[in-house]
Design a protein around this motif. Structure first.
Motif, PDB file in Angstrom:
ATOM      1  N   UNK A 152       6.624 -11.746 -10.264  1.00 46.18           N
ATOM      2  CA  UNK A 152       5.876 -10.512 -10.503  1.00 46.18           C
ATOM      3  C   UNK A 152       4.447 -10.707 -10.053  1.00 46.18           C
ATOM      4  N   UNK A 153       3.907  -9.687  -9.406  1.00 50.26           N
ATOM      5  CA  UNK A 153       2.562  -9.850  -8.877  1.00 50.26           C
ATOM      6  C   UNK A 153       1.723  -8.599  -8.989  1.00 50.26           C
ATOM      7  N   UNK A 154       0.483  -8.759  -8.581  1.00 53.99           N
ATOM      8  CA  UNK A 154      -0.474  -7.665  -8.550  1.00 53.99           C
ATOM      9  C   UNK A 154      -1.176  -7.667  -7.189  1.00 53.99           C
ATOM     10  N   UNK A 155      -1.279  -6.498  -6.616  1.00 55.85           N
ATOM     11  CA  UNK A 155      -2.059  -6.255  -5.416  1.00 55.85           C
ATOM     12  C   UNK A 155      -3.116  -5.216  -5.775  1.00 55.85           C
ATOM     13  N   UNK A 156      -4.108  -5.093  -4.912  1.00 52.38           N
ATOM     14  CA  UNK A 156      -5.092  -4.032  -5.093  1.00 52.38           C
ATOM     15  C   UNK A 156      -5.506  -3.487  -3.731  1.00 52.38           C
ATOM     16  N   UNK A 157      -6.000  -2.261  -3.766  1.00 50.18           N
ATOM     17  CA  UNK A 157      -6.465  -1.624  -2.539  1.00 50.18           C
ATOM     18  C   UNK A 157      -7.672  -0.769  -2.866  1.00 50.18           C
ATOM     19  N   UNK A 158      -8.792  -1.107  -2.238  1.00 44.89           N
ATOM     20  CA  UNK A 158     -10.006  -0.308  -2.354  1.00 44.89           C
ATOM     21  C   UNK A 158     -10.039   0.695  -1.190  1.00 44.89           C
ATOM     22  N   UNK A 159     -10.822   1.763  -1.306  1.00 42.27           N
ATOM     23  CA  UNK A 159     -10.893   2.754  -0.237  1.00 42.27           C
ATOM     24  C   UNK A 159     -11.273   2.108   1.091  1.00 42.27           C
ATOM     25  N   UNK A 160     -10.574   2.512   2.130  1.00 40.22           N
ATOM     26  CA  UNK A 160     -10.846   2.066   3.498  1.00 40.22           C
ATOM     27  C   UNK A 160     -10.641   0.565   3.688  1.00 40.22           C
ATOM     28  N   UNK A 161      -9.841  -0.051   2.823  1.00 42.87           N
ATOM     29  CA  UNK A 161      -9.526  -1.470   2.996  1.00 42.87           C
ATOM     30  C   UNK A 161      -8.022  -1.659   2.948  1.00 42.87           C
ATOM     31  N   UNK A 162      -7.578  -2.829   3.382  1.00 43.34           N
ATOM     32  CA  UNK A 162      -6.151  -3.126   3.323  1.00 43.34           C
ATOM     33  C   UNK A 162      -5.778  -3.594   1.919  1.00 43.34           C
ATOM     34  N   UNK A 163      -4.521  -3.378   1.598  1.00 49.32           N
ATOM     35  CA  UNK A 163      -4.027  -3.850   0.313  1.00 49.32           C
ATOM     36  C   UNK A 163      -4.059  -5.379   0.310  1.00 49.32           C
ATOM     37  N   UNK A 164      -4.492  -5.967  -0.793  1.00 49.18           N
ATOM     38  CA  UNK A 164      -4.606  -7.414  -0.845  1.00 49.18           C
ATOM     39  C   UNK A 164      -3.966  -7.985  -2.099  1.00 49.18           C
ATOM     40  N   UNK A 165      -3.475  -9.186  -1.980  1.00 51.32           N
ATOM     41  CA  UNK A 165      -2.882  -9.905  -3.094  1.00 51.32           C
ATOM     42  C   UNK A 165      -3.948 -10.273  -4.113  1.00 51.32           C
TER      43      UNK A 165
END
Length: 124
Positions: A34-47
């Protein structure tokens, strides 16, 4: 099929803490990382962080020492504890499930299921 539902996001001041939860339904998570990613505006999704079925964790360098993933297998729930939050942590956070044991960074191509995301906003 697995459904992942995140909760716990919101607005917090810099230096504060939040704990995200991810409730899984549809099937047991035995054998899943199980994991978590995040994505800020105008950026790529990251681990961000992950935890294997056996409890081994991995954390991205950008949040290491501040964030940690954990799981409660009895509740089929995964958590992301976030401490010492910074404005640059502002993003939509996604819960993920990947079949198998992954002991390092997760990449999008191994993810089998994604949650819908929860917004975390850190004010300065």
């Amino acid at each position: 099929q697995v459904q992942l539902v995140e909760s716990g996001g919101g607005l917090v001041q810099a230096g504060g803490s939040l704990r995200l939860s991810c409730a899984a339904s549809g099937r047991t998570l035995i054998g899943y990382t199980m994991g978590w990613f995040r994505q800020a505006p105008a950026t790529e999704r990251e681990f961000v962080a992950a935890v294997t079925w056996s409890g081994s964790t991995s954390t991205a360098l950008s949040v290491k020492g501040r964030f940690i993933a954990s799981r409660d297998s009895a509740k089929n729930t995964v958590y992301l504890q976030m401490n010492s939050l910074k404005p640059e942590d502002t993003a939509v956070y996604y819960c993920t499930a990947a079949r198998g044991a992954y002991y390092g960074y997760l990449t999008s191509n191994v993810i089998d299921y994604w949650g819908q995301g929860t917004q975390v906003t850190v004010s300065s």
